[in-house]
Design an enzyme around this catalytic site. Structure first.
Site, short mmCIF file in Angstrom:
data_model
loop_
_atom_site.label_atom_id
_atom_site.label_comp_id
_atom_site.label_asym_id
_atom_site.label_seq_id
_atom_site.Cartn_x
_atom_site.Cartn_y
_atom_site.Cartn_z
N SER A 177 -23.11 -25.28 -12.44
CA SER A 177 -23.96 -26.33 -13.02
C SER A 177 -23.37 -27.71 -12.77
O SER A 177 -22.18 -27.93 -12.87
CB SER A 177 -24.12 -26.11 -14.53
OG SER A 177 -22.86 -26.02 -15.16
N LYS A 233 -17.01 -32.00 -12.43
CA LYS A 233 -18.39 -32.48 -12.31
C LYS A 233 -18.63 -33.60 -13.32
O LYS A 233 -18.23 -33.48 -14.48
CB LYS A 233 -19.37 -31.33 -12.57
CG LYS A 233 -19.26 -30.21 -11.56
CD LYS A 233 -19.80 -30.61 -10.20
CE LYS A 233 -19.66 -29.49 -9.18
NZ LYS A 233 -20.25 -29.86 -7.88
N ASP A 288 -17.19 -35.44 -9.01
CA ASP A 288 -18.37 -35.08 -8.21
C ASP A 288 -19.64 -35.33 -9.01
O ASP A 288 -19.85 -34.70 -10.04
CB ASP A 288 -18.26 -33.60 -7.82
CG ASP A 288 -19.38 -33.13 -6.90
OD1 ASP A 288 -20.28 -33.95 -6.58
OD2 ASP A 288 -19.37 -31.95 -6.51
N GLU A 326 -17.46 -37.81 -5.25
CA GLU A 326 -18.26 -37.03 -4.31
C GLU A 326 -19.74 -37.20 -4.61
O GLU A 326 -20.15 -37.22 -5.78
CB GLU A 326 -17.86 -35.56 -4.45
CG GLU A 326 -18.55 -34.61 -3.50
CD GLU A 326 -17.94 -33.21 -3.56
OE1 GLU A 326 -16.73 -33.10 -3.86
OE2 GLU A 326 -18.67 -32.24 -3.32
N GLU A 370 -22.20 -32.10 1.79
CA GLU A 370 -22.81 -30.78 1.59
C GLU A 370 -24.32 -30.82 1.75
O GLU A 370 -24.94 -29.80 2.03
CB GLU A 370 -22.42 -30.19 0.23
CG GLU A 370 -23.04 -30.87 -0.96
CD GLU A 370 -22.50 -30.34 -2.30
OE1 GLU A 370 -21.29 -30.52 -2.54
OE2 GLU A 370 -23.26 -29.76 -3.07
N ASP A 422 -20.48 -28.48 5.85
CA ASP A 422 -21.01 -27.29 5.18
C ASP A 422 -21.40 -26.29 6.26
O ASP A 422 -22.06 -26.65 7.24
CB ASP A 422 -22.22 -27.68 4.33
CG ASP A 422 -22.77 -26.51 3.54
OD1 ASP A 422 -22.53 -26.45 2.33
OD2 ASP A 422 -23.43 -25.63 4.14
N HIS A 444 -16.97 -28.47 2.20
CA HIS A 444 -17.65 -27.98 1.02
C HIS A 444 -17.65 -26.46 1.05
O HIS A 444 -17.88 -25.85 2.09
CB HIS A 444 -19.10 -28.48 1.03
CG HIS A 444 -19.96 -27.85 -0.02
ND1 HIS A 444 -21.05 -27.05 0.25
CD2 HIS A 444 -19.87 -27.91 -1.37
CE1 HIS A 444 -21.60 -26.65 -0.88
NE2 HIS A 444 -20.91 -27.15 -1.88
N ALA A 445 -17.36 -25.85 -0.10
CA ALA A 445 -17.44 -24.39 -0.18
C ALA A 445 -17.88 -24.01 -1.58
O ALA A 445 -18.29 -24.86 -2.37
CB ALA A 445 -16.11 -23.75 0.19
#
Lengths: 437, 437
Positions: free
Chosen positions: A24, A219, A247, A273, A302, A325, A352-353
């Site tokens: 989320s 986040k 991010d 980010e 991403e 990505d 990005h992963a």
């Protein structure tokens, strides 16, 4: 042997991750990590596996797009494809009628990624090597022949690209050995999803520190007070020596991004980010410029949809960290172009992963980047999220917060058939169970 | 009356235009003009019709995407939607799971356009007005409330947008009367598709001149010698006073675009359209700068995928003509944002049209632009192509190379049901016939 492709299947596979708020963030509040999962079958029994990552709803659209591309793949041989991989890439991305649906963006490009990921997996399996090793062993000229340079020659010519690869040949053996021994540095996003309560964040952070993690992403973006509290908490837990990234997942407009991130500067994030729209190159450039005096870089990628966009992000100094990505760009082919451009512009790549399968795939690309392109680990690390690896036949191996190079042949994105069956949407057992509740 | 939406259907409708090379250009050699065609049904018998344009293959992917969006539309009332149209726009474009497939680009955004075009058609029908007149009569504040300003506030604030609309209120009555009497100026692309032989080009050009056309567009980009021959031919036929535009449909890289167009400068084109990738803002800026001394502008927009991209094209002085598209952007809502930004940056809007239904739709937007935003016809004209209008219940009316304002209620994109049935893919009679050949 010719490895003629005689069939292609694609399935809609979804994992109900939203139930526990995994993944989320401020714009994606309830993702169900999912994939359009492709298998290509050859006449000699060897199969290739590929996927593109999605967030649940709409995966059926990607499946439909893969089916539309299948006709361009079935009937060809692996050898014919890889002997003119640039041509094959363009066949898929520049179909006279279908390119209107992109070009090279959105659903049709996600589908292209899934199909080409399966082709690369097949190639690596045919060579009996993990994909990163196939790439490392390829002649630089053949690497170049896989890349479509259309629309990027003003930033990177074929000759320049070849030159970059040739220069890195010298010490590559040494770097390969280093990677096999020590692995590639990673950071974790598992501790601080937006909707995790503080207690859960603390517990996960404590566990991660014990396991040797030193780089953490949080986040942010939904509520400034919450962000300050969460950043303070995590910075306190990890101490001043460890690395913190934040991010926002595209939550802000440009001015808002600058002011919000400035309010979080005291927590010394390495980067912010996705501060705004993934399409806003000039916006990212303005944010980069404003935050540079605070020592905060901008990271994005991403949802950067193709090499033409990455080219401009680099040209405009709009990012300080390139986040490739493995499933949004046109597979290895297009990612190679981005790795080479990033090197030319001397911007570090930090992939990005997470999601489902993204760690499995992208580790191959970043290993190649280190061994054959950048030859540097400065300011570089690959994202890691500890979810859903159990569904893969060759899951990632993390030792001491580092990705250990995969050893199995292929591109590491074959799922356990039992997992695929259980999570097929809507007919798999996992989804039937919700329907019956 | 509430106009509750009780159903939505979407059909894959294709016209075999590739048979006669209509629409052929340097990147799209054999388009079959097609549409994802949407009908929304209300509980009071009034229906709304909308479409998005495609080139044939892959239309089924757009259909699948419309179906994925349908659940967000059915059950709502028209009145609830238009009382918070910005919110409804964002509901469709920012779904937490589906936005990963875009966001606001590619297939998912084309589907959004089709759905929202149908909602706008319904609204105009409910008001008993053609769409352009609905827009002209709306309170400027309500116009603003239809626009999602997310990601564009650094270029245009809500207050600035309102100010633009308020200023144009004064003389709008006069301009409306002018349009009703004289119509909006158009140019024709019908004469010079890339694969038309010279003789056909000459004949079509002769006919067009007789019908009063003064502005002509030629497709270029496949072969320089051919382009020189064709441009010379058409310039000779139309004379020095008439206007010539050239269109490369994304064929070139940046340096190639500059050199190729420079070779065509002697034919005095007003603009070069789509010289390179539609994503390459900085590339277009470089081309604009290089061609300015030759008096040639850069036009682009038919594949510019959202307002964030248009914002940057304007910020970077990367185009001199804004070509909005009624079916690629998020319907009227997003086009309103672009019209207002173009006005702020003082760049003329010259809409993209042609295909199937694009002329019918976009005429409404450019009429609104003139009456309520730009208040100018300088360097402005709307594309026209003479194909497939016979399939619409309210086809465009062209008098003396001008679009005459539509009078029927709605957004002019209802197709004849018989045409839809005959051209449904693959089951319509037109397509069955090819199958049997």
């Amino acid at each position: 042997m010719l490895h003629k492709i005689i069939g292609l299947t694609v399935r809609d596979v979804r994992f109900p991750t939203s139930l526990e708020q995994h993944g989320s963030d401020s714009m994606h509040t309830d993702p169900d990590y999912s994939a359009g999962y492709v298998v290509i079958y050859t006449d000699c029994g060897l199969n290739g596996f590929g996927l593109t990552f999605t967030l649940g709803k709409g995966t059926e659209i990607v499946v439909c797009a893969v089916e539309a591309l299948a006709g361009l793949v079935v009937g060809k041989s692996l050898e014919a494809i890889v002997s003119d991989f640039r041509g094959f890439y363009r066949l898929l991305t520049s179909d006279s009628q279908m390119r209107w649906l992109g070009p090279e963006k959105g659903v049709i490009h996600l589908a292209t990624a899934a199909v080409l990921n399966a082709v690369w997996d097949l190639w690596a399996r045919a060579e009996g090597k993990p994909l990163w090793k196939l790439l490392v062993d390829l002649d630089p000229k053949q690497i170049i022949s896989c890349i479509d340079f259309r629309y990027i020659t003003d930033a990177l010519s074929e000759d320049e690209a070849l030159d970059i690869l040739m220069k890195a040949q010298e010490d590559k053996q040494q770097r390969e050995e280093e990677m096999l021994k020590e692995g590639y540095p990673a950071y974790t996003t598992s501790c601080a999803w937006l909707n995790y309560p503080d207690q859960q964040l603390e517990q996960l952070c404590t566990d991660a520190l014990k396991s040797g993690w030193t780089k953490f992403k949080v986040k942010v973006g939904a509520d400034l007070k919450d962000d300050i509290r969460r950043c303070r908490l995590i910075r306190k837990m990890i101490g001043p020596e460890n690395t913190l990234m934040i991010d926002a997942n595209q939550r802000w407009d440009v001015a808002e991004a600058i002011s919000w991130v400035s309010s979080l500067a005291e927590f010394k994030p390495l980067w912010i980010e996705e501060p705004t729209s993934p399409d806003d190159i000039l916006g990212h450039a303005a944010i980069s410029k404003a935050l540079a005096p605070l020592g905060i870089g901008v990271a994005t990628g991403e949802q950067c949809h193709n090499r033409v966009m990455f080219k401009q992000f680099l040209q405009a100094s709009a990012l300080q960290f390139v986040q490739i990505d493995s499933c949004r760009l046109g597979s290895v082919n297009e990612n190679l172009a981005v790795l080479l451009m990033a090197h030319k512009f001397q911007v570090p790549v930090c992939p990005h992963a997470g999601g489902v399968g993204l760690c499995e795939l992208v580790q191959h690309l970043i290993l190649f980047d280190y061994i054959c392109v950048s030859a540097s680990l400065t300011n570089r690390m690959c994202e890691y999220v500890d979810h859903l690896h159990e569904h893969f036949t060759s899951p990632v191996v993390i030792h001491d917060a580092r990705y250990m190079p995969p050893k199995d042949p292929g591109y590491s994105c074959e799922m356990l058939e039992s997992s695929v069956q259980r999570h097929r949407y809507p007919e798999g057992d996992v989804w039937k169970q919700f329907k019956n509740q």
